[in-house]
Motif scaffolding. Structure first.
Motif, PDB file in Angstrom:
ATOM      1  N   ALA A  15     -43.053  87.650   4.367  1.00 28.66           N
ATOM      2  CA  ALA A  15     -43.772  86.501   3.776  1.00 28.66           C
ATOM      3  C   ALA A  15     -43.439  85.233   4.543  1.00 28.66           C
ATOM      4  CB  ALA A  15     -43.387  86.351   2.308  1.00 28.66           C
ATOM      5  N   ILE A  16     -42.167  85.087   4.907  1.00 27.52           N
ATOM      6  CA  ILE A  16     -41.745  83.893   5.659  1.00 27.52           C
ATOM      7  C   ILE A  16     -42.391  83.882   7.045  1.00 27.52           C
ATOM      8  CG2 ILE A  16     -39.746  82.726   6.700  1.00 27.52           C
ATOM      9  CD1 ILE A  16     -38.119  83.641   4.251  1.00 27.52           C
ATOM     10  N   VAL A  17     -42.435  85.052   7.707  1.00 27.91           N
ATOM     11  CA  VAL A  17     -43.029  85.133   9.052  1.00 27.91           C
ATOM     12  C   VAL A  17     -44.527  84.793   8.995  1.00 27.91           C
ATOM     13  CG1 VAL A  17     -43.625  86.730  10.939  1.00 27.91           C
ATOM     14  CG2 VAL A  17     -41.335  86.742   9.989  1.00 27.91           C
ATOM     15  N   MET A  72     -44.634  92.781  -1.807  1.00 22.13           N
ATOM     16  CA  MET A  72     -44.049  92.600  -0.469  1.00 22.13           C
ATOM     17  C   MET A  72     -45.159  92.357   0.560  1.00 22.13           C
ATOM     18  SD  MET A  72     -40.743  92.813  -0.688  1.00 22.13           S
ATOM     19  CE  MET A  72     -39.939  93.415   0.783  1.00 22.13           C
ATOM     20  N   TYR A  73     -44.845  91.504   1.527  1.00 22.59           N
ATOM     21  CA  TYR A  73     -45.836  91.098   2.522  1.00 22.59           C
ATOM     22  C   TYR A  73     -45.826  91.972   3.782  1.00 22.59           C
ATOM     23  CZ  TYR A  73     -47.405  86.979   0.074  1.00 22.59           C
ATOM     24  OH  TYR A  73     -47.989  86.141  -0.831  1.00 22.59           O
ATOM     25  N   GLN A  74     -45.075  93.053   3.769  1.00 19.78           N
ATOM     26  CA  GLN A  74     -45.004  93.925   4.954  1.00 19.78           C
ATOM     27  C   GLN A  74     -46.390  94.456   5.322  1.00 19.78           C
ATOM     28  OE1 GLN A  74     -42.148  97.045   4.495  1.00 19.78           O
ATOM     29  NE2 GLN A  74     -42.316  97.711   6.626  1.00 19.78           N
ATOM     30  N   ASN A  75     -47.153  94.859   4.300  1.00 22.85           N
ATOM     31  CA  ASN A  75     -48.498  95.401   4.561  1.00 22.85           C
ATOM     32  C   ASN A  75     -49.427  94.344   5.142  1.00 22.85           C
ATOM     33  OD1 ASN A  75     -47.562  97.756   3.520  1.00 22.85           O
ATOM     34  ND2 ASN A  75     -48.505  97.518   1.505  1.00 22.85           N
ATOM     35  N   VAL A  76     -49.329  93.100   4.641  1.00 16.51           N
ATOM     36  CA  VAL A  76     -50.160  92.003   5.159  1.00 16.51           C
ATOM     37  C   VAL A  76     -49.812  91.762   6.626  1.00 16.51           C
ATOM     38  CG1 VAL A  76     -50.853  89.595   4.824  1.00 16.51           C
ATOM     39  CG2 VAL A  76     -50.124  90.932   2.889  1.00 16.51           C
ATOM     40  N   PHE A  77     -48.515  91.778   6.912  1.00 14.18           N
ATOM     41  CA  PHE A  77     -48.052  91.537   8.278  1.00 14.18           C
ATOM     42  C   PHE A  77     -48.683  92.553   9.245  1.00 14.18           C
ATOM     43  CE2 PHE A  77     -44.957  92.352  11.689  1.00 14.18           C
ATOM     44  CZ  PHE A  77     -44.828  91.075  12.210  1.00 14.18           C
ATOM     45  N   PHE A  78     -48.618  93.834   8.886  1.00  9.45           N
ATOM     46  CA  PHE A  78     -49.177  94.858   9.780  1.00  9.45           C
ATOM     47  C   PHE A  78     -50.714  94.806   9.800  1.00  9.45           C
ATOM     48  CE2 PHE A  78     -44.879  96.595   9.160  1.00  9.45           C
ATOM     49  CZ  PHE A  78     -44.491  96.586  10.496  1.00  9.45           C
ATOM     50  N   LEU A  83     -39.906  74.973   6.958  1.00  8.31           N
ATOM     51  CA  LEU A  83     -40.652  75.940   6.137  1.00  8.31           C
ATOM     52  C   LEU A  83     -39.825  77.179   5.774  1.00  8.31           C
ATOM     53  CD1 LEU A  83     -43.440  76.395   4.782  1.00  8.31           C
ATOM     54  CD2 LEU A  83     -44.018  77.782   6.763  1.00  8.31           C
ATOM     55  N   PRO A  84     -39.160  77.857   6.744  1.00  6.13           N
ATOM     56  CA  PRO A  84     -38.336  79.015   6.346  1.00  6.13           C
ATOM     57  C   PRO A  84     -37.251  78.640   5.339  1.00  6.13           C
ATOM     58  CG  PRO A  84     -38.649  78.998   8.720  1.00  6.13           C
ATOM     59  CD  PRO A  84     -39.193  77.700   8.211  1.00  6.13           C
ATOM     60  N   LEU A  85     -36.668  77.442   5.495  1.00  6.67           N
ATOM     61  CA  LEU A  85     -35.610  77.027   4.560  1.00  6.67           C
ATOM     62  C   LEU A  85     -36.177  76.845   3.147  1.00  6.67           C
ATOM     63  CD1 LEU A  85     -33.548  74.442   6.669  1.00  6.67           C
ATOM     64  CD2 LEU A  85     -32.874  76.739   5.977  1.00  6.67           C
ATOM     65  N   VAL A  86     -37.342  76.182   3.076  1.00  9.09           N
ATOM     66  CA  VAL A  86     -37.960  75.956   1.757  1.00  9.09           C
ATOM     67  C   VAL A  86     -38.337  77.300   1.116  1.00  9.09           C
ATOM     68  CG1 VAL A  86     -40.011  75.006   0.605  1.00  9.09           C
ATOM     69  CG2 VAL A  86     -38.796  73.623   2.286  1.00  9.09           C
ATOM     70  N   LEU A  87     -38.983  78.163   1.901  1.00  9.41           N
ATOM     71  CA  LEU A  87     -39.429  79.455   1.342  1.00  9.41           C
ATOM     72  C   LEU A  87     -38.239  80.335   0.934  1.00  9.41           C
ATOM     73  CD1 LEU A  87     -42.505  80.362   3.586  1.00  9.41           C
ATOM     74  CD2 LEU A  87     -42.508  79.679   1.191  1.00  9.41           C
ATOM     75  N   ALA A  88     -37.195  80.328   1.764  1.00  9.81           N
ATOM     76  CA  ALA A  88     -36.018  81.139   1.436  1.00  9.81           C
ATOM     77  C   ALA A  88     -35.379  80.667   0.127  1.00  9.81           C
ATOM     78  CB  ALA A  88     -35.002  81.079   2.567  1.00  9.81           C
ATOM     79  N   SER A  89     -35.541  79.384  -0.177  1.00  8.54           N
ATOM     80  CA  SER A  89     -34.932  78.875  -1.411  1.00  8.54           C
ATOM     81  C   SER A  89     -35.817  79.075  -2.647  1.00  8.54           C
ATOM     82  CB  SER A  89     -34.559  77.399  -1.259  1.00  8.54           C
ATOM     83  OG  SER A  89     -35.729  76.660  -1.040  1.00  8.54           O
ATOM     84  N   VAL A  90     -37.130  79.260  -2.442  1.00  8.64           N
ATOM     85  CA  VAL A  90     -38.007  79.401  -3.621  1.00  8.64           C
ATOM     86  C   VAL A  90     -38.497  80.839  -3.868  1.00  8.64           C
ATOM     87  CG1 VAL A  90     -38.825  76.998  -3.658  1.00  8.64           C
ATOM     88  CG2 VAL A  90     -40.089  78.696  -2.336  1.00  8.64           C
ATOM     89  N   ILE A  91     -38.484  81.693  -2.825  1.00 11.21           N
ATOM     90  CA  ILE A  91     -38.936  83.076  -3.027  1.00 11.21           C
ATOM     91  C   ILE A  91     -37.723  83.943  -3.385  1.00 11.21           C
ATOM     92  CG2 ILE A  91     -39.987  85.106  -1.954  1.00 11.21           C
ATOM     93  CD1 ILE A  91     -41.570  83.301  -0.139  1.00 11.21           C
ATOM     94  N   SER A  92     -37.852  84.661  -4.453  1.00  9.25           N
ATOM     95  CA  SER A  92     -36.750  85.538  -4.850  1.00  9.25           C
ATOM     96  C   SER A  92     -37.294  86.924  -5.234  1.00  9.25           C
ATOM     97  CB  SER A  92     -36.000  84.920  -6.018  1.00  9.25           C
ATOM     98  OG  SER A  92     -34.940  85.748  -6.391  1.00  9.25           O
TER      99      SER A  92
END
Lengths: 164, 167
Positions: free
Chosen positions: A58-60, B1-7, A43-52
């Motif tokens: 977002a990955i976490v 950015m997802y920083q706010n969602v994370f917190f 999943l992190p590999l796929v997301l890192a390649s499609v999110i720019s």
């Protein structure tokens, strides 16, 4: 939307791999490990390649959702294979949907239940029988027991379901 | 950015879990699953309102992700709670062996342990409570719902070539 798609695709691939490994090798643990690693690394590999640009938060968050669904899948698979309630339901089904309760209790009674599990623990080396006494021989099981006892004490303020 | 969602998620989960521990102890485990669903979702709702009121940026997509995350967390937490509420027979044996210490557990002590832990009765009672079996005149029967559950499970076990174990 991209995140959801990635999660769903990775989880489907992980589940298919688990089922294939289980069917071909019969080794459940290997299937669980493979599906976990596919989710954790894929999943992190796929997301890192499609999110720019790459958004680590977002990955976490996505990885959190995917791993939780892997855990749910693992629990459901485990329940099918080892839950006492599921086994009793399947036993009743094998008898045609209804069975005399005394007949069911010949197969499912506390004495038999405990002795089968104790035998399994002894066969697996987690319990040793020495001079007619049973001794615990597994640090992992001891930790698991401590963990669930701590949670039970924290949430229910008791040590066992059968505490009066 | 997802920083706010994370917190937002971290704060919601920590608050929800603290409230759930407090409520479970006070209510002696009564309605433990319902309270988990209510308090974790309630915490997310409250924290989202606080974030929006203080001007922290949260888009619709962020909120959808947060809701999916919390519902997944609730499902995982409830699965863990099942293991907490209902003793596992294997872990109960382990606990009895731990309590026996280095001298171990004799067969006589094992018999006493078995008498004090009516696992089968507790599970049958739970199946009746959830409406998965009915007991009439000494005969135990599956209900329509549990017949469907068993059918679905049979497909899965056939797919994996798992033999049905007993006991």
């Amino acid at each position: 939307m991209t995140i959801f798609m990635a999660i769903v695709i990775i989880l489907i691939i992980a589940a298919i791999c688990d089922l294939l490994i289980a069917r071909l090798s019969g080794k459940r643990l290997l299937g669980y490990m493979a599906s976990f690693l596919i989710t954790l690394i894929g999943l992190p590999l796929v997301l890192a390649s499609v999110i720019s640009p790459v958004d680590i938060y977002a990955i976490v968050v996505a990885l959190g959702i995917a791993l939780m669904w892997w855990f749910i899948y693992l629990n459901l698979a485990q329940a099918v294979e080892s839950s006492l309630r599921i086994r009793m339901l399947r036993e009743i089904d094998a008898e045609g949907g209804s069975v005399d309760i005394d007949k069911l209790k010949l197969i499912y009674n506390d004495d038999r239940l405990i002795r089968i599990r104790l035998k399994r623990l002894e066969d697996g080396g987690a319990v040793r029988l020495k001079d007619g006494r049973h001794h615990l021989n597994s640090g992992k099981l001891e930790k698991a027991a401590h963990f669930f006892t701590a949670l039970k004490r924290l949430l229910l303020n008791r040590r066992s379901q059968f505490d009066v | 950015m997802y920083q706010n969602v994370f917190f937002l998620l971290i704060l919601s989960i920590v608050t929800g879990l603290c409230l759930h521990v407090f409520s479970s102890r006070r209510r002696h485990g009564k309605g433990i699953y319902q309270m988990a669903i209510l308090l974790l979702n309630g915490s997310l709702f409250t924290m989202t309102c606080l974030f929006l009121l203080t001007g922290i940026d949260l888009t619709f997509e962020h909120l959808v992700i947060a809701v999916v995350f919390i519902e997944s967390f609730v499902a995982v937490y409830c699965l863990i709670l099942i293991g907490v509420v209902h003793d596992s027979p294997t872990l109960a044996i382990v606990k009895a062996l731990m309590a026996a210490g280095p001298k171990g557990l004799s067969d006589q002590e094992l018999d006493s342990f078995i008498k004090a832990h009516p696992f089968v009765g507790a599970r049958l009672e739970a199946l009746q409570t959830t409406g998965d079996v009915v007991v009439r005149e000494g005969v135990i029967s599956l209900t329509t719902r549990s017949q469907w559950i068993v059918r679905i499970l049979s497909v899965y076990t056939r797919l994996l070539r798992i033999d049905r174990e007993r006991g």
